[in-house]
Write a protein that holds these residues in place. Structure first.
Motif, PDB file in Angstrom:
ATOM      1  N   ILE A   1      -1.383  89.580  62.908  1.00 27.09           N
ATOM      2  CA  ILE A   1      -0.924  88.958  64.155  1.00 27.09           C
ATOM      3  C   ILE A   1      -0.787  87.443  63.959  1.00 27.09           C
TER       4      ILE A   1
ATOM      5  N   GLU B   1      -8.507  80.352  58.410  1.00 27.07           N
ATOM      6  CA  GLU B   1      -8.994  81.710  58.148  1.00 27.07           C
ATOM      7  C   GLU B   1     -10.355  81.614  57.485  1.00 27.07           C
ATOM      8  N   LYS B   2     -11.304  82.380  58.005  1.00 28.39           N
ATOM      9  CA  LYS B   2     -12.673  82.229  57.477  1.00 28.39           C
ATOM     10  C   LYS B   2     -12.854  82.842  56.100  1.00 28.39           C
TER      11      LYS B   2
ATOM     12  N   ALA C   1      -8.938  93.831  60.191  1.00 27.90           N
ATOM     13  CA  ALA C   1      -8.354  95.161  60.459  1.00 27.90           C
ATOM     14  C   ALA C   1      -7.048  95.355  59.698  1.00 27.90           C
ATOM     15  N   THR C   2      -6.357  94.262  59.427  1.00 30.07           N
ATOM     16  CA  THR C   2      -5.063  94.340  58.750  1.00 30.07           C
ATOM     17  C   THR C   2      -5.181  94.917  57.340  1.00 30.07           C
TER      18      THR C   2
ATOM     19  N   ASN D   1      -6.285 100.037  57.603  1.00 26.61           N
ATOM     20  CA  ASN D   1      -5.831 100.798  58.769  1.00 26.61           C
ATOM     21  C   ASN D   1      -4.917 101.925  58.303  1.00 26.61           C
ATOM     22  N   SER D   2      -4.259 102.596  59.253  1.00 25.60           N
ATOM     23  CA  SER D   2      -3.476 103.787  58.875  1.00 25.60           C
ATOM     24  C   SER D   2      -2.088 103.448  58.354  1.00 25.60           C
TER      25      SER D   2
ATOM     26  N   ILE E   1       0.706 102.824  59.829  1.00 21.39           N
ATOM     27  CA  ILE E   1       1.802 103.520  60.492  1.00 21.39           C
ATOM     28  C   ILE E   1       2.531 102.566  61.439  1.00 21.39           C
TER      29      ILE E   1
ATOM     30  N   ASP F   1     -14.236  78.786  58.582  1.00 18.00           N
ATOM     31  CA  ASP F   1     -14.856  79.652  59.590  1.00 18.00           C
ATOM     32  C   ASP F   1     -15.033  78.840  60.872  1.00 18.00           C
ATOM     33  N   VAL F   2     -14.261  79.139  61.895  1.00 15.92           N
ATOM     34  CA  VAL F   2     -14.305  78.342  63.130  1.00 15.92           C
ATOM     35  C   VAL F   2     -15.663  78.523  63.813  1.00 15.92           C
TER      36      VAL F   2
ATOM     37  N   TYR G   1     -11.751 106.458  56.142  1.00 15.45           N
ATOM     38  CA  TYR G   1     -10.592 107.060  55.457  1.00 15.45           C
ATOM     39  C   TYR G   1     -10.950 107.579  54.073  1.00 15.45           C
TER      40      TYR G   1
ATOM     41  N   ILE H   1      -6.433  93.509  69.929  1.00 22.95           N
ATOM     42  CA  ILE H   1      -5.209  94.045  69.309  1.00 22.95           C
ATOM     43  C   ILE H   1      -5.597  95.202  68.390  1.00 22.95           C
TER      44      ILE H   1
ATOM     45  N   GLY I   1      -1.345  97.613  66.934  1.00 23.73           N
ATOM     46  CA  GLY I   1      -1.157  96.177  66.714  1.00 23.73           C
ATOM     47  C   GLY I   1      -0.258  95.866  65.526  1.00 23.73           C
ATOM     48  N   LEU I   2      -0.419  96.653  64.459  1.00 21.81           N
ATOM     49  CA  LEU I   2       0.421  96.430  63.280  1.00 21.81           C
ATOM     50  C   LEU I   2       1.896  96.650  63.640  1.00 21.81           C
ATOM     51  N   SER I   3       2.158  97.775  64.322  1.00 19.94           N
ATOM     52  CA  SER I   3       3.533  98.108  64.730  1.00 19.94           C
ATOM     53  C   SER I   3       4.108  97.045  65.656  1.00 19.94           C
TER      54      SER I   3
END
Ligand SMILES: Cc1cc2nc3c(=O)[nH]c(=O)nc-3n(C[C@H](O)[C@H](O)[C@H](O)COP(=O)(O)OP(=O)(O)OC[C@H]3O[C@@H](n4cnc5c(N)ncnc54)[C@H](O)[C@@H]3O)c2cc1C
Length: 475
Positions: free
Chosen positions: A12, A31-32, A40-41, A44-45, A47, A171-172, A225, A332, A336-338
């Motif tokens: 995202i 980005e931390k 999560a990116t 995941n699946s 799809i 890392d914020v 998975y 998200i 979210g990926l889609s």
């Protein structure tokens, strides 16, 4: 002073950065972790959902259907593997048929094209290995598969090529609001910007709290998975979902864009936002459900198992809103990926309504060279590249046939790989049958040489994950 700081380099944050890099804006992503696509990116699946799942009228539904329509061109521009393989949601009873008809109706309201409920005879023509007890299915021809972390790396890389700055290991910890701008702090660095976009995944509620926004919470939902060897990747061609029931949404059996077979995920609410362990119970559940959906899965060919954590928001929908120049992209979870390209557009509009002036950048380059272009070259093309640079003929990963040339390229292409797992995600070295047993020491050597650091400085995934602590005879 920057115009925009984006917290979180998942798909995202990456898609938003890429969208904003089309305009004359100073954008920084913080980005931390030591690489992008680490939340999560990464797990995941994979799809690109057609869009029949999300509740009619929800932001999820709108973003999913729009994102799914945008994804083919988006992936093509960024040089990311994408395949429209279609999906089947399979059912086992008349009760399931009624659920599938409801899903079809919901999908049609959401704007999904081509949905059909089909019987076993037709399912068998599409998928000869479908489970023996499957009687009915919802066919969605617009469903697709993609590599999620590759998409994220390509978004961030293209954004960087177009002028966006990426700060890793940031890392914020604190955000201060001033008159007309914010300052975002890590322990040893800070960035000030007029607008902040919170894309911190499962931590996005904690980032929001730093500006006194406690209007939502986010909790992790574990999904486990199993990934099978490429030998099994052709068992099915569609993504085989299971009809949702009282027992939950169920798992999927799907080919991946790289030719493996993916089974999962489970769904278990947990508390620890860092708990990415797999469990015997979860994997047994995956195995049981997958065997009902598809016959003939060879579980002897499992090459790895892993867990992804969904960011489940307290509102039940994507939480995308703006207040005083601070934008949340929280909760998200799937799809979210889609939805990523559509969310990026949506956030651009929120920025405009918050007062940002967006002027086109003439120098913007939309296209990115495909990460795996060498693999897709003809033999003649490969020979020409090897003639110029013999490193492309030196195979480092034998399972996935990855050359030294490709690894060097991954280190020097935005966002450059800095550790062994980062090389793996970019090139697939270490992703095959032996899972890095053979190639890892060579990858460490190449990383040390290219980055000009000691062999012992190279980590597996950043932080303290050192692989070598010294020379054997010195220890
Ligand atoms: C099991 C599972 C299956 C899924 N399947 C699908 C699917 O098939 N299709 C689909 O469309 N979607 C799917 N999803 C959803 C999809 O993966 C997510 O919606 C998407 O990856 C979310 O991206 P993100 O950028 O919001 O979050 P993330 O990828 O989690 O990125 C957040 C980033 O923020 C960083 N961060 C966090 N805190 C800080 C901080 N304090 N400072 C700096 N950085 C910080 C993190 O390190 C991370 O890199 C699935 C998700 C899971 C977990």
């Amino acid at each position: 002073m920057r115009d925009v700081v984006i917290v979180g380099a998942g798909v995202i944050g990456g898609a938003i950065a890429r969208e904003l890099s089309k305009y004359k804006l100073d954008v920084t992503i913080v980005e931390k972790c030591s690489d992008v696509a680490m939340g999560a990116t990464r797990a995941n699946s994979a799809i690109v959902h057609a869009g029949f799942d999300a509740k009619e009228g929800s932001l999820k539904a709108k973003m999913n259907v729009r994102g799914s329509k945008m994804m083919k061109k988006f992936a093509e521009e960024l040089g990311v593997k994408y395949k429209r393989n279609g999906s089947l949601v399979v059912g086992f009873s008349e009760e399931d048929r009624a659920t599938l008809l409801d899903l079809k109706k919901r999908g049609e309201i959401n704007g999904v094209e081509g949905l059909r409920v089909i019987d076993r005879e037709e399912i068998l023509k599409l998928e000869p290995s479908i489970g023996e007890k499957v009687t009915v299915a919802l066919h969605a021809p617009t469903g697709a598969i993609i590599c999620p972390y590759e998409l994220c790396m390509a978004c961030v890389g293209n954004a960087m090529d177009n002028g966006v700055e990426l700060k890793l290991n940031f890392d914020v910890k604190k955000i201060e609001k001033h008159d007309g701008y914010y300052t975002v702090y890590s322990d040893n660095d800070s960035v000030s910007a007029k607008y902040v976009i919170n894309c911190a995944g499962v931590y996005s509620d904690e980032i929001a709290k730093m500006v006194a926004d406690d209007s939502f919470t986010v909790f992790p939902r574990r999904g486990e998975y199993m990934l099978l060897d490429k030998e099994c990747g052709k068992l099915v061609s569609h993504t085989i979902f299971r009809c949702p029931s009282k027992m939950g949404k169920g798992i999927l059996v799907s080919p991946t864009v790289d030719g493996n077979l993916l089974l999962g995920p489970t769904a278990e609410n947990i508390e620890d936002k860092e708990d990415k362990s797999t469990t015997a119970k979860g994997l047994a559940n995956v195995r049981m459900q997958a065997s009902e959906q598809v016959s003939g899965i060879n579980f002897g060919k499992i090459i790895t198992s892993f867990t992804g954590l969904r960011s489940v928001g307290s509102t039940g929908d994507f939480i995308i809103n703006e207040n005083d120049g601070f934008i949340n992209c929280a909760g998200i979870e799937s799809p979210g990926l889609s939805s990523a390209p559509a969310i990026a557009e949506y956030v651009r509009e929120l920025l405009v309504s918050a007062g940002a002036v967006l002027e086109n950048k003439e120098s913007f380059v939309a296209k990115r060279r495909p990460m795996h272009y060498f693999k897709e070259c003809s033999d003649e093309e490969k020979n020409a590249i090897i003639k110029e640079n013999p490193a492309y003929a030196h195979i480092i990963c034998r399972c996935e046939m990855v050359s030294e040339g490709e690894i060097v390229e991954a280190i020097h292409t935005n966002p450059g790989a800095r550790d062994v797992d980062a090389v793996k995600r970019r090139t697939r070295s270490g992703m095959g049958r032996c899972q890095g047993g053979f190639c890892s020491p060579y990858v460490v050597e190449i990383l040390a040489r290219e980055l000009g650091v000691a062999y012992t400085d190279i980590t597996k995934f950043g932080g303290e994950s050192y692989i070598n602590i010294g020379k054997t005879k010195e220890v």
